[in-house]
Design a protein around this motif. Structure first.
Motif, PDB file in Angstrom:
ATOM      1  N   SER A  39       0.834  -1.206   0.000  1.00  0.00           N
ATOM      2  CA  SER A  39       0.000   0.000   0.000  1.00  0.00           C
ATOM      3  C   SER A  39       0.871   1.259   0.000  1.00  0.00           C
ATOM      4  CB  SER A  39      -0.932   0.008   1.210  1.00  0.00           C
ATOM      5  OG  SER A  39      -0.182  -0.031   2.410  1.00  0.00           O
ATOM      6  N   GLU A  40       2.011   1.200   0.697  1.00  0.00           N
ATOM      7  CA  GLU A  40       2.937   2.329   0.728  1.00  0.00           C
ATOM      8  C   GLU A  40       3.490   2.607  -0.666  1.00  0.00           C
ATOM      9  OE1 GLU A  40       6.249   3.673   3.930  1.00  0.00           O
ATOM     10  OE2 GLU A  40       6.710   1.820   2.847  1.00  0.00           O
ATOM     11  N   ALA A  41       3.874   1.530  -1.358  1.00  0.00           N
ATOM     12  CA  ALA A  41       4.404   1.682  -2.714  1.00  0.00           C
ATOM     13  C   ALA A  41       3.324   2.171  -3.669  1.00  0.00           C
ATOM     14  CB  ALA A  41       4.980   0.364  -3.201  1.00  0.00           C
ATOM     15  N   THR A  42       2.119   1.642  -3.512  1.00  0.00           N
ATOM     16  CA  THR A  42       1.024   1.992  -4.418  1.00  0.00           C
ATOM     17  C   THR A  42       0.720   3.486  -4.388  1.00  0.00           C
ATOM     18  OG1 THR A  42       0.056  -0.207  -4.141  1.00  0.00           O
ATOM     19  CG2 THR A  42      -1.372   1.507  -5.026  1.00  0.00           C
ATOM     20  N   THR A  43       0.805   4.082  -3.198  1.00  0.00           N
ATOM     21  CA  THR A  43       0.507   5.514  -3.073  1.00  0.00           C
ATOM     22  C   THR A  43       1.670   6.395  -3.519  1.00  0.00           C
ATOM     23  OG1 THR A  43       1.220   5.479  -0.753  1.00  0.00           O
ATOM     24  CG2 THR A  43      -1.137   5.156  -1.195  1.00  0.00           C
ATOM     25  N   ASN A  44       2.824   5.779  -3.814  1.00  0.00           N
ATOM     26  CA  ASN A  44       4.004   6.557  -4.212  1.00  0.00           C
ATOM     27  C   ASN A  44       4.509   6.215  -5.613  1.00  0.00           C
ATOM     28  OD1 ASN A  44       5.125   8.286  -1.808  1.00  0.00           O
ATOM     29  ND2 ASN A  44       4.414   6.374  -0.895  1.00  0.00           N
ATOM     30  N   LEU A  45       3.755   5.433  -6.355  1.00  0.00           N
ATOM     31  CA  LEU A  45       4.175   5.059  -7.698  1.00  0.00           C
ATOM     32  C   LEU A  45       4.345   6.300  -8.578  1.00  0.00           C
ATOM     33  CD1 LEU A  45       1.889   1.944  -8.175  1.00  0.00           C
ATOM     34  CD2 LEU A  45       4.391   1.922  -8.078  1.00  0.00           C
ATOM     35  N   LEU A  46       5.411   6.312  -9.351  1.00  0.00           N
ATOM     36  CA  LEU A  46       5.703   7.464 -10.194  1.00  0.00           C
ATOM     37  C   LEU A  46       4.897   7.414 -11.486  1.00  0.00           C
ATOM     38  CD1 LEU A  46       9.605   7.737  -9.909  1.00  0.00           C
ATOM     39  CD2 LEU A  46       7.851   8.555  -8.329  1.00  0.00           C
ATOM     40  N   SER A  47       4.441   8.558 -11.923  1.00  0.00           N
ATOM     41  CA  SER A  47       3.782   8.677 -13.221  1.00  0.00           C
ATOM     42  C   SER A  47       4.845   8.762 -14.307  1.00  0.00           C
ATOM     43  CB  SER A  47       2.919   9.945 -13.244  1.00  0.00           C
ATOM     44  OG  SER A  47       3.760  11.097 -13.195  1.00  0.00           O
ATOM     45  N   PRO A  48       4.460   8.593 -15.573  1.00  0.00           N
ATOM     46  CA  PRO A  48       5.438   8.767 -16.653  1.00  0.00           C
ATOM     47  C   PRO A  48       6.092  10.152 -16.623  1.00  0.00           C
ATOM     48  CG  PRO A  48       3.471   7.700 -17.499  1.00  0.00           C
ATOM     49  CD  PRO A  48       3.164   8.104 -16.084  1.00  0.00           C
ATOM     50  N   PHE A  49       5.324  11.176 -16.267  1.00  0.00           N
ATOM     51  CA  PHE A  49       5.877  12.527 -16.208  1.00  0.00           C
ATOM     52  C   PHE A  49       6.902  12.650 -15.088  1.00  0.00           C
ATOM     53  CE2 PHE A  49       5.643  16.957 -14.574  1.00  0.00           C
ATOM     54  CZ  PHE A  49       6.206  17.592 -15.669  1.00  0.00           C
ATOM     55  N   GLU A  50       6.625  12.058 -13.929  1.00  0.00           N
ATOM     56  CA  GLU A  50       7.576  12.113 -12.821  1.00  0.00           C
ATOM     57  C   GLU A  50       8.849  11.345 -13.157  1.00  0.00           C
ATOM     58  OE1 GLU A  50       5.038  12.484  -8.717  1.00  0.00           O
ATOM     59  OE2 GLU A  50       4.788  10.635  -9.876  1.00  0.00           O
ATOM     60  N   GLU A  51       8.691  10.215 -13.834  1.00  0.00           N
ATOM     61  CA  GLU A  51       9.885   9.486 -14.299  1.00  0.00           C
ATOM     62  C   GLU A  51      10.745  10.391 -15.178  1.00  0.00           C
ATOM     63  OE1 GLU A  51      10.381   5.208 -15.250  1.00  0.00           O
ATOM     64  OE2 GLU A  51       8.250   5.366 -15.747  1.00  0.00           O
ATOM     65  N   LEU A  52      10.097  11.070 -16.110  1.00  0.00           N
ATOM     66  CA  LEU A  52      10.820  11.926 -17.049  1.00  0.00           C
ATOM     67  C   LEU A  52      11.491  13.088 -16.321  1.00  0.00           C
ATOM     68  CD1 LEU A  52      11.291  11.856 -20.083  1.00  0.00           C
ATOM     69  CD2 LEU A  52       9.305  13.340 -20.383  1.00  0.00           C
ATOM     70  N   GLN A  53      10.802  13.649 -15.327  1.00  0.00           N
ATOM     71  CA  GLN A  53      11.397  14.730 -14.531  1.00  0.00           C
ATOM     72  C   GLN A  53      12.673  14.256 -13.829  1.00  0.00           C
ATOM     73  OE1 GLN A  53       7.882  15.995 -12.096  1.00  0.00           O
ATOM     74  NE2 GLN A  53       8.587  18.039 -12.645  1.00  0.00           N
ATOM     75  N   LEU A  54      12.594  13.063 -13.224  1.00  0.00           N
ATOM     76  CA  LEU A  54      13.753  12.551 -12.498  1.00  0.00           C
ATOM     77  C   LEU A  54      14.904  12.248 -13.454  1.00  0.00           C
ATOM     78  CD1 LEU A  54      14.782  11.754  -9.691  1.00  0.00           C
ATOM     79  CD2 LEU A  54      13.925   9.445 -10.104  1.00  0.00           C
ATOM     80  N   ILE A  55      14.589  11.648 -14.588  1.00  0.00           N
ATOM     81  CA  ILE A  55      15.619  11.359 -15.591  1.00  0.00           C
ATOM     82  C   ILE A  55      16.281  12.655 -16.049  1.00  0.00           C
ATOM     83  CG2 ILE A  55      16.000  10.509 -17.947  1.00  0.00           C
ATOM     84  CD1 ILE A  55      13.619   8.515 -17.325  1.00  0.00           C
ATOM     85  N   ASN A  56      15.480  13.678 -16.298  1.00  0.00           N
ATOM     86  CA  ASN A  56      16.034  14.953 -16.760  1.00  0.00           C
ATOM     87  C   ASN A  56      16.967  15.574 -15.726  1.00  0.00           C
ATOM     88  OD1 ASN A  56      14.984  15.102 -19.335  1.00  0.00           O
ATOM     89  ND2 ASN A  56      13.086  16.087 -18.710  1.00  0.00           N
ATOM     90  N   HIS A  57      16.649  15.391 -14.451  1.00  0.00           N
ATOM     91  CA  HIS A  57      17.537  15.893 -13.400  1.00  0.00           C
ATOM     92  C   HIS A  57      18.901  15.212 -13.496  1.00  0.00           C
ATOM     93  CE1 HIS A  57      19.039  17.190  -9.501  1.00  0.00           C
ATOM     94  NE2 HIS A  57      19.269  15.934  -9.190  1.00  0.00           N
ATOM     95  N   TYR A  58      18.896  13.902 -13.702  1.00  0.00           N
ATOM     96  CA  TYR A  58      20.166  13.178 -13.772  1.00  0.00           C
ATOM     97  C   TYR A  58      20.885  13.401 -15.100  1.00  0.00           C
ATOM     98  CZ  TYR A  58      19.661  11.019  -9.253  1.00  0.00           C
ATOM     99  OH  TYR A  58      19.580  10.832  -7.897  1.00  0.00           O
ATOM    100  N   LEU A  59      20.154  13.802 -16.128  1.00  0.00           N
ATOM    101  CA  LEU A  59      20.826  14.232 -17.359  1.00  0.00           C
ATOM    102  C   LEU A  59      21.660  15.477 -17.078  1.00  0.00           C
ATOM    103  CD1 LEU A  59      17.993  13.815 -20.044  1.00  0.00           C
ATOM    104  CD2 LEU A  59      19.893  12.266 -19.596  1.00  0.00           C
ATOM    105  N   GLN A  60      21.127  16.365 -16.255  1.00  0.00           N
ATOM    106  CA  GLN A  60      21.894  17.546 -15.858  1.00  0.00           C
ATOM    107  C   GLN A  60      23.129  17.148 -15.047  1.00  0.00           C
ATOM    108  OE1 GLN A  60      21.153  20.746 -16.673  1.00  0.00           O
ATOM    109  NE2 GLN A  60      19.242  20.255 -17.726  1.00  0.00           N
TER     110      GLN A  60
END
Length: 339
Positions: free
Chosen positions: A62-83
């Motif tokens: 249930s903890e994981a279910t409420t914190n699952l990342l959306s495709p947009f959040e995945e992309l945001q995080l990836i873009n941060h690490y691209l920087q």
């Protein structure tokens, strides 16, 4: 630069694997990322249910279910690490500037290749399975080799470990974390390691434009073009357009700042039919570059905290499920295909 007509001779870029296998429409990219995310979520929930049977920790589901990342959040995080790729290669260049380990002229290509690798990787993988920090370092290390600037892994991680040590924390960057992921990355790249960037094309345009403009003013525009080419790396433009088109769009943005009308040059070099195709492409490229926004550090930290709670335990060496499956695999006798 404008795609060849059906039946005509292909341009050089149209013969590359980048053109054949890594070109998409915006709609295709969105669909691909959404499907990837859904499959990743399904794997996470399946693995968590399997792990819950081992330690009766069903609350984690249930903890994981409420914190699952959306495709947009995945992309945001990836873009941060691209920087972070830019910051890391800058730190490496500073560390080894007195040696020939990283030639100054290779830095842009290493940076752009690493960013491209990471963007391609996450078209077929998700951050639930492969958190972007190690992926970022693996892509950067692989890019040093692909761009003929090979470094020993010890030399590659030393500045990173030194920085971690100066912060007073535990040294977290280990060579195995990078090397163990290398084949996974190469496989996801379909073993296609050649990447074409807008930097060389921009220089070619600079040379070709010189008869049409004051060279000193044009040089100012060319130098500024690098900034816009850098921004383009973090967008989806690399999946949508040719490097020469991106370079020309960046050049147009830079030229406006010094009151150079690039259309004068374009009218001399392309016929009306080609310009009818090219102008909308250049407008879109400029719009995307100007509209790009970085993921802030606070946004990335918030998403990273969510990722800790919804990471796939099957891919997490610290999880019970990973250790159990690793032990089972170690106990399985090897059987040769020839047996």
């Amino acid at each position: 630069m404008v795609s060849a007509e059906p039946g005509s001779k292909l341009q050089l870029f149209e013969q590359t694997s980048q053109y054949r296998h890594w070109r998409f429409t915006p709609e295709t990219l969105e669909t691909l990322r959404a499907a990837n995310n859904k499959q990743g979520v399904d794997r996470v929930l399946h693995a968590l249910r399997e792990e819950a049977h081992m330690d009766d920790q069903s609350s984690r589901i249930s903890e994981a279910t409420t914190n699952l990342l959306s495709p947009f959040e995945e992309l945001q995080l990836i873009n941060h690490y691209l920087q972070m790729i830019v910051r890391t290669i800058t730190a490496l260049a500073r560390k080894y500037r007195e040696t020939n380990m990283l030639r100054p002229e290779s830095i842009n290509n290493i940076k752009a290749t690493a960013i491209n690798y990471m963007k391609r990787f996450y078209l077929h993988n998700v951050v639930f399975d492969y958190p972007p920090k190690n992926t970022m370092l693996t892509c950067l290390y692989l890019a040093t080799k692909a761009e003929n600037s090979f470094m020993k892994i010890e030399d590659f991680i030393r500045p990173l470990q030194d920085a971690e040590g100066r912060k007073g924390g535990k040294v977290q960057t280990k060579s195995d974390d990078i090397l163990d992921l290398e084949f996974v990355v190469i496989q996801s790249l379909q073993f296609e390691l050649a990447v074409h960037h807008p930097y060389r094309a921009a220089y070619g345009f600079f040379l070709d434009m010189q008869p049409y403009y004051d060279v000193a003013v044009l040089k100012t525009a060319y130098d500024r073009t690098a900034h816009f080419n850098d921004i383009s790396l973090f967008t989806d433009l690399v999946f949508l357009y040719q490097p020469s088109q991106i370079a020309l769009g960046a050049f147009k943005l830079a030229a406006k700042e010094v009151d150079i009308d690039i259309d004068v040059y374009l009218a001399q070099r392309f016929d009306a039919r080609a310009l009818e195709v090219l102008f909308p492409i250049l407008e879109d490229i400029q719009e995307v570059i100007l509209g790009f926004k970085n993921t802030t550090t606070n946004e990335a930290r918030a998403i990273d905290r969510k990722l800790i709670l919804c990471r796939n335990p099957e891919k997490n060496p610290a999880s019970m499920l990973y250790k159990k499956k690793a032990a089972e695999q170690a106990d399985t006798p090897y059987v040769s295909d020839s047996d």
